[in-house]
Enzyme design. Structure first.
Site, PDB file in Angstrom:
ATOM      1  N   SER B  50       0.854  -0.897  -0.222  1.00 15.07           N
ATOM      2  CA  SER B  50      -0.169   0.019   0.061  1.00 15.07           C
ATOM      3  C   SER B  50       0.879   1.088  -0.077  1.00 15.07           C
ATOM      4  O   SER B  50       2.262   1.019   0.158  1.00 15.07           O
ATOM      5  CB  SER B  50      -0.844   0.113   1.510  1.00 15.07           C
ATOM      6  OG  SER B  50      -1.721   0.952   1.321  1.00 15.07           O
ATOM      7  N   ARG B 298      -0.354  -4.310  -6.583  1.00 10.31           N
ATOM      8  CA  ARG B 298      -1.612  -5.060  -5.977  1.00 10.31           C
ATOM      9  C   ARG B 298      -2.714  -4.200  -6.936  1.00 10.31           C
ATOM     10  O   ARG B 298      -2.642  -3.050  -6.775  1.00 10.31           O
ATOM     11  CB  ARG B 298      -1.336  -4.890  -4.654  1.00 10.31           C
ATOM     12  CG  ARG B 298      -2.502  -5.291  -3.877  1.00 10.31           C
ATOM     13  CD  ARG B 298      -2.653  -6.812  -3.809  1.00 10.31           C
ATOM     14  NE  ARG B 298      -3.665  -7.508  -2.903  1.00 10.31           N
ATOM     15  CZ  ARG B 298      -4.899  -7.757  -3.395  1.00 10.31           C
ATOM     16  NH1 ARG B 298      -5.103  -7.808  -4.500  1.00 10.31           N
ATOM     17  NH2 ARG B 298      -5.922  -8.324  -2.555  1.00 10.31           N
ATOM     18  N   THR B 334      -7.160   1.969   4.317  1.00  8.93           N
ATOM     19  CA  THR B 334      -6.792   1.234   5.429  1.00  8.93           C
ATOM     20  C   THR B 334      -7.601   1.864   6.614  1.00  8.93           C
ATOM     21  O   THR B 334      -8.057   0.901   7.163  1.00  8.93           O
ATOM     22  CB  THR B 334      -5.258   1.832   5.884  1.00  8.93           C
ATOM     23  OG1 THR B 334      -4.364   1.502   4.942  1.00  8.93           O
ATOM     24  CG2 THR B 334      -4.900   0.720   7.165  1.00  8.93           C
ATOM     25  N   CYS B 485      -0.332  -7.747 -17.092  1.00  8.35           N
ATOM     26  CA  CYS B 485       0.317  -8.373 -15.863  1.00  8.35           C
ATOM     27  C   CYS B 485       1.729  -7.477 -15.605  1.00  8.35           C
ATOM     28  O   CYS B 485       2.605  -7.447 -16.483  1.00  8.35           O
ATOM     29  CB  CYS B 485       0.674  -9.884 -16.145  1.00  8.35           C
ATOM     30  SG  CYS B 485       1.629 -10.459 -14.749  1.00  8.35           S
ATOM     31  N   CYS B 504       4.075 -15.158 -10.036  1.00  6.51           N
ATOM     32  CA  CYS B 504       2.785 -14.388  -9.812  1.00  6.51           C
ATOM     33  C   CYS B 504       3.048 -13.614  -8.564  1.00  6.51           C
ATOM     34  O   CYS B 504       3.590 -14.358  -7.442  1.00  6.51           O
ATOM     35  CB  CYS B 504       1.754 -15.167  -9.671  1.00  6.51           C
ATOM     36  SG  CYS B 504       0.199 -14.411  -9.179  1.00  6.51           S
ATOM     37  N   CYS B 507      -1.416  -9.804  -7.511  1.00  4.31           N
ATOM     38  CA  CYS B 507      -1.959  -8.581  -7.445  1.00  4.31           C
ATOM     39  C   CYS B 507      -3.513  -8.852  -8.039  1.00  4.31           C
ATOM     40  O   CYS B 507      -4.226  -7.646  -7.809  1.00  4.31           O
ATOM     41  CB  CYS B 507      -1.101  -7.792  -8.337  1.00  4.31           C
ATOM     42  SG  CYS B 507      -1.472  -8.201 -10.322  1.00  4.31           S
ATOM     43  N   CYS B 510      -5.123  -9.817 -13.403  1.00  2.00           N
ATOM     44  CA  CYS B 510      -5.596 -10.724 -14.634  1.00  2.00           C
ATOM     45  C   CYS B 510      -6.812 -11.336 -14.365  1.00  2.00           C
ATOM     46  O   CYS B 510      -7.758 -11.224 -15.365  1.00  2.00           O
ATOM     47  CB  CYS B 510      -4.750 -12.123 -14.866  1.00  2.00           C
ATOM     48  SG  CYS B 510      -4.266 -12.874 -13.115  1.00  2.00           S
TER      49      CYS B 510
END
Lengths: 317, 535, 249
Positions: B50, B298, B334, B485, B504, B507, B510
């Site tokens: 984040s 992410r 958050t 990606c 991978c 995130c 896809c």
């Protein structure tokens, strides 16, 4: 004061890495003595005596040492350590096996896998699988040091005539026994120890095309490596994988064919002495670390490379 | 044979801010409750990424003594900047003209991963059991259709699904209430939303992809506490997005880029836009000579209130961004995620002790400040579908003049995966080659994430139709997976679609952006995925 | 019979380490830590021997700060019976570690000590051999196959030339290679049970052994970056360079 180096051999011939360790030892102190412990190994002692950097050879010829069991070898080294400041061996499975036993017996800390000798008490050694180099100073009076052989040039083999002195065997504990040794007899050398490695990447485009790599490897008596991408694509089995998650190799010559140079791959081969890259993408990151880069289509370049090699008749086997 | 079963009062899926807050609040309200948290990352924080500028409102309520207890919340925001970037120019926007929601003077620059590690310690002190390395892979249902709990994944299967030497069967965790706090596009949350029609009558959810790097820069380049945002270049005015640049402690800068996943051009690569962004002359000088030490990405939720699904169902609750509580104009999720977890905890205690229905969650939620915030923020993101300029003008009117109280609600019209236009109708984008100093390629970036998945395990990115990528996507959209990606999991090699699933970083882009929704992200073996440090 | 298995907490092998600017070491704050990978093989082999019925008890030991206990908990979760944590907040080099382990061995009197062949942080490859020497026990390093007999073990070792088989009398020290076995995953119930298994606490400096470090770390730095060489025009030039300039073929 002088250095005692423990020779690695098979009772007939000296193992070549000992020569690299000798040249490292001579950087610690010019007075290099070499202990040859074995059974019926007189010829080895002669071989060592001919190495100009060696000032004296200690020969201990006894069945106790035929198979270099560390339980037997370490007490012999310890007993002969009195007169020396440094006890040195190669950091391979031979040296790694017995040296810590010597260090423990002498109550001294060992400096493992040295790649550079700064001074008799200060050394550089890789940590974190070579991702960092530590400079360390040993405050022990007697220092046990193992040497990464590939980081030092082998000492010249001939021209010397050191004195050979016989030393007595010591009692052995008799609690370990050698059973057998099976040397890997693959047609090609082991990836981890080969002098030359030829690796293929995804640029090969198929498993069948690895034949081009194999042909070169056969010609050069080289091991075959591969990038993770080639392994993942199923071109070749994963025991050929060079890189962070595969094997870390340090050959004299590394030939990367059709490998772009992903950082995971570089981590596994960037310490190689000479790196050759063959790739059709001139911007591939592999070129940034290659000593010799050839920007070419590998399907043309490899057959040509093979025929050029065939013209040479000096290739070492 | 039936799997082994364990019984809890509450099982929580995901040790992020919302799940941990749920657990802490539950224990504060009712210490006797048996609570377990499953976490797919190798440790708490390993999969947390984040910005992050933290508004402490929820933390103040949850753990008022957080300062004394040593929370890693230390760097107060001291200065703010907003830049509009043109290709060669930059225009500094006066901060007094920023909407109040975008002002940060009472907030802190934090690493959310570190904050989660600290929250996990607090939760464990209260007796919460946390199991990192155990992904929940399956929702379990009672006969009446209510959620019974979850099952963990079988570990030690090979590519074909055969048992390997270290095989360990998954187990069932049953609970009175199961809380799903997987974060944006949780793979179980997605199933629940579908099964219980939780999004009925709601707008399609909107997502973005956030990419982040941590840089170590020189003292001269560093100004601890500085928070900076940019909009504009390199994105065109139809694409929603911008950057964040937060000067944290230890000469580190948290640098990131967010792009709305409703972008239309299949040639766009969010990763490369981010890299290109750094080459702007106003930005380059902030990082030149510095060292990139971390990378990650992410997906995040941008849909807001219009897209927020119903958050309760029989036996289970959705909290945080598994539902979608992020406040987009604030670029913060958050505090809202934590608060939603705290409200969930209050609901669960009432449910277990006083047999109140779980629908109480929605009642409490609507009375809370989270709802007020999200309500005020609701029109910002959709207004940007008119383009950057109109979006800004509208947002100014909506947020500065009316403080979000305009008497109408704009709609999100399309789901993100419907937004792409055919490749031949959109301009190709030439991205500059990475220089390895300021800009990088995907491979060296994924290396910094510490990502690995045990080799020889079933592929966790499932294709519904394996022919679609080549036969349809490639022709129609030049297979955009190669570009959306951020770590190069998907490649087209000689007319073959290759999935490098071990790269991978979880995130979920896809799963969101694939035009036909052909890719389903499922949890791989526990401990797989990135190993983020202070992201 | 009884096995003592030694486990060490190190930076996770997937994490790209970062050297500190001041050369004092590498960054460890908020970095994912794990059990040293070959130590997992040591634990796994111990558990297999216990499952075969020949071994009755496995004791897992670690030396380090409080967090090092995680590695013992992990060993307990896959089958060790109890744990020992020897606390030390500072780095102890292999010689000191071996001395501490010797103390633990004298107390626990195991028939075998299993360790990983090498820790992936300091890459020393010494502790097992030193411990064996101090105890005057035989050793088997780089083990890739272990066969337990009544009073001895037959062990296949991975050496540079291939494979070597040795037989060592018990008690003995075994250091394990990654190819020895495939470590199992801990199950959730076993992790919970492991939380209840006892871990004895000791303090390193109270054990009466000299653990002063003898090797001083002067500096840690990144390995030198390799520079690009030259581009050759064609295959013939490449071969000629390799032969005449680099002299590698």
């Amino acid at each position: 004061m002088s250095v005692l180096l423990i020779a690695e051999h098979n009772n007939k011939n000296l193992k070549p890495f000992t020569l690299n360790a000798i040249s490292a030892a001579s950087k610690i102190d010019a007075e290099v003595h070499v202990l040859v412990a074995g059974s019926g190994c007189e010829s080895v002692a002669k071989e060592v005596a001919a190495v100009p950097l060696v000032k004296k050879v200690l020969l201990c010829d006894s069945p106790n040492y035929q198979n270099y069991l560390p339980e037997n070898l370490a007490p012999l080294v310890t007993k002969n350590a009195d007169k020396y400041d440094h006890i040195v061996a190669s950091a391979n499975t031979f040296g790694k096996n017995f040296m810590p036993r010597v260090a423990a017996a002498l109550d001294t800390s060992q400096v493992s896998d040295v790649i550079k000798v700064n001074s008799p008490d200060t050394f550089v050694r890789p940590i974190y699988a070579g991702n960092a180099f530590a400079t360390v100073k040993s405050n022990d009076k007697k220092r046990c040091v193992t040497i990464r052989p590939t980081s030092f040039e082998p000492a010249p083999k001939t021209g010397g005539s050191a004195q050979v002195e016989k030393v007595d065997a010591v009692d052995v504990p008799n609690f370990s026994k050698f059973v057998k040794r099976e040397e890997t007899k693959s047609e090609r050398p082991e990836l981890g120890t080969a002098r030359i490695v030829v690796s293929g990447g995804r640029g090969l485009e198929s498993g069948e095309n690895f034949k081009l790599i194999n042909d070169i490897a056969d010609k050069l008596n080289a091991a075959v490596g591969a990038s993770r991408a080639a392994v993942d694509a199923g071109y070749i089995s994963n025991d050929h994988q060079v890189g962070q998650t595969g094997k870390v190799v340090v050959p004299d010559l590394y030939i990367a064919v059709g490998i772009s140079g992903a950082i995971q791959h570089l981590a596994g081969m960037k310490e190689s002495k000479i790196i050759v890259a063959i790739n059709k993408d001139g911007e591939a990151p592999i070129f940034s670390i290659a000593d010799y880069g050839l920007e070419a289509d590998l399907f043309k370049a490899l057959p040509e490379f093979l025929s050029e090699l065939n013209k040479l008749n000096t290739i070492q086997k | 044979m039936a799997r082994e079963t364990m019984q809890y009062d509450v099982v929580i899926v995901g040790a992020g801010p919302s799940g941990l807050s749920t657990a802490i609040k539950l224990k504060q309200l009712e210490p006797k409750l048996n609570i377990c948290i499953l976490e797919k990352g190798a440790e708490v924080g390993a999969h947390i990424l984040s910005g992050n500028v933290l508004e402490t409102r929820a933390l103040d309520e949850l753990l008022p003594k957080w300062k004394e207890q040593g929370a890693p919340v230390k760097t107060k925001v001291s200065k703010e900047k907003f830049l509009f970037l043109g290709k060669k120019s930059s225009l500094s926007w006066p901060t007094w003209l920023l909407p109040a929601v975008q002002k940060n003077h009472n907030n802190y620059i934090v690493s959310l991963a570190n904050l989660c590690r600290w929250l996990a310690e607090q939760a464990e002190k209260l007796g919460v059991e946390i199991f990192p390395g155990f992904p929940a892979s399956e929702v379990l249902y009672n006969e009446d259709g209510s959620v019974k709990g979850v099952a963990t994944l079988d570990m030690g299967l090979d590519k074909e699904g055969n048992k390997k030497d270290g095989y360990q069967e998954g187990m069932e965790l049953h609970a009175k209430v199961t809380v799903f706090s997987e974060g944006c596009r949780g793979h179980l949350g997605k199933q629940l939303i579908k099964k219980f029609n939780l999004d009925e009558g709601k707008n399609p959810q909107q997502y973005g992809i956030g990419l982040k790097e941590i840089w170590e820069v020189s003292e001269e380049q560093h100004q601890e506490g500085l928070v900076m945002h940019t909009a504009g270049w390199p994105l065109d005015s139809k694409t929603y997005g911008g950057s964040f640049i937060y000067h944290a402690e230890n000469k580190q800068i948290f640098l990131g880029y967010v792009i709305g996943l409703d972008y239309q051009n299949p040639h766009l690569s969010p990763f490369d836009e981010f890299q290109r962004f750094k080459t702007h002359k106003a930005i380059r000088k902030m990082f030149e000579g510095g060292k990139r030490i971390s990378f990650g990405a992410r997906a995040l939720i941008e849909g807001g209130l219009q897209s927020l699904p119903k958050m309760y169902m029989p036996g289970a609750l959705l909290v945080g961004c598994d539902a979608g509580t992020l406040n987009m104009p604030k670029i913060k999720g958050t505090h809202t995620a934590m608060k939603s977890g705290m409200i969930a905890a209050e609901t669960i205690v009432e449910h277990i002790k006083n047999k109140r229905k779980l629908s109480l969650y929605e009642e409490l939620f609507k009375k809370s400040w989270v709802y007020q915030e999200l309500h005020a923020a609701r029109n910002v993101k959709p207004s940007f579908s008119w383009g950057l300029l109109f979006g800004i003008i509208f947002t100014g009117i909506d947020q500065i003049l009316f403080r979000g109280k305009l008497p109408f609600t704009l709609k999100h019209k399309h789901a993100d995966h419907e937004a792409l236009k055919p490749a031949n109708q959109m301009p190709k984008i030439e991205y500059p080659k990475p220089d390895g100093k300021l800009t990088f390629d995907k491979t060296s970036s994924v290396y910094l994430t510490g990502t690995n998945h045990t080799e020889n395990q079933p592929v966790h990115l499932k294709l519904k139709n394996k022919y679609l990528p080549i036969q349809y996507n490639l022709r129609e959209y030049d297979e955009p997976a190669q570009r959306y990606c951020p770590v190069g999991v998907y490649e087209v090699q000689k007319n073959e679609f290759v999935i490098n699933s071990q790269n991978c970083i979880h995130c979920k882009t896809c799963d969101i952006k694939e035009p036909s929704q052909n890719i389903t992200w499922v949890a791989p073996e526990g401990g797989g995925g990135p190993k983020y440090g202070n992201m | 019979m009884k096995i003592l298995v030694a486990v060490k907490r190190v930076i996770d092998y997937n994490v790209q380490i970062r050297v500190k600017e001041d050369g004092s070491g590498v960054h460890t704050d908020n970095v994912k830590m794990s059990t040293n990978p070959p130590d997992d093989n040591a634990t796994e082999e111990s558990v297999k021997l216990k499952e075969s019925g020949k071994v009755k008890e496995i004791v897992a030991v670690t030396i380090g700060d409080d967090k090092a206990q995680e590695t013992v908990r992990k060993a307990l979760a896959v089958g060790a019976d109890r744990g020992i944590h020897v606390k030390s907040d500072t780095y102890i080099e292999p010689l000191g570690i071996a001395k501490i382990l010797k103390k633990v061995v004298e107390k626990e009197k195991p028939d075998m000590v299993f360790l990983g062949k090498q820790a992936i942080d300091d890459d020393c490859n010494q502790t097992g051999q030193m411990l064996a020497a101090m105890l005057n026990w035989p050793q088997a390093t780089f083990s890739s196959k272990v066969t337990l007999k009544d009073k001895s073990m037959e062990i296949v070792r991975e050496i540079d030339e291939g494979l070597e088989t040795v037989e060592v009398n018990l008690p003995a020290v075994v250091t394990c290679d990654l190819r020895l076995n495939e470590p199992r995953y801990a199950s959730l119930p076993n992790i919970m049970k492991a939380k209840k298994k006892p871990i004895d606490q000791m303090v390193a400096k109270d054990l009466g052994v000299d653990i002063t470090n003898r090797v001083q770390q002067l500096k840690v730095e990144e390995p030198p970056k390799r520079k690009a060489g030259i581009k050759v025009a064609n295959v013939a030039e490449l071969v000629s360079k390799l032969k005449n300039e680099a002299k590698v073929i």
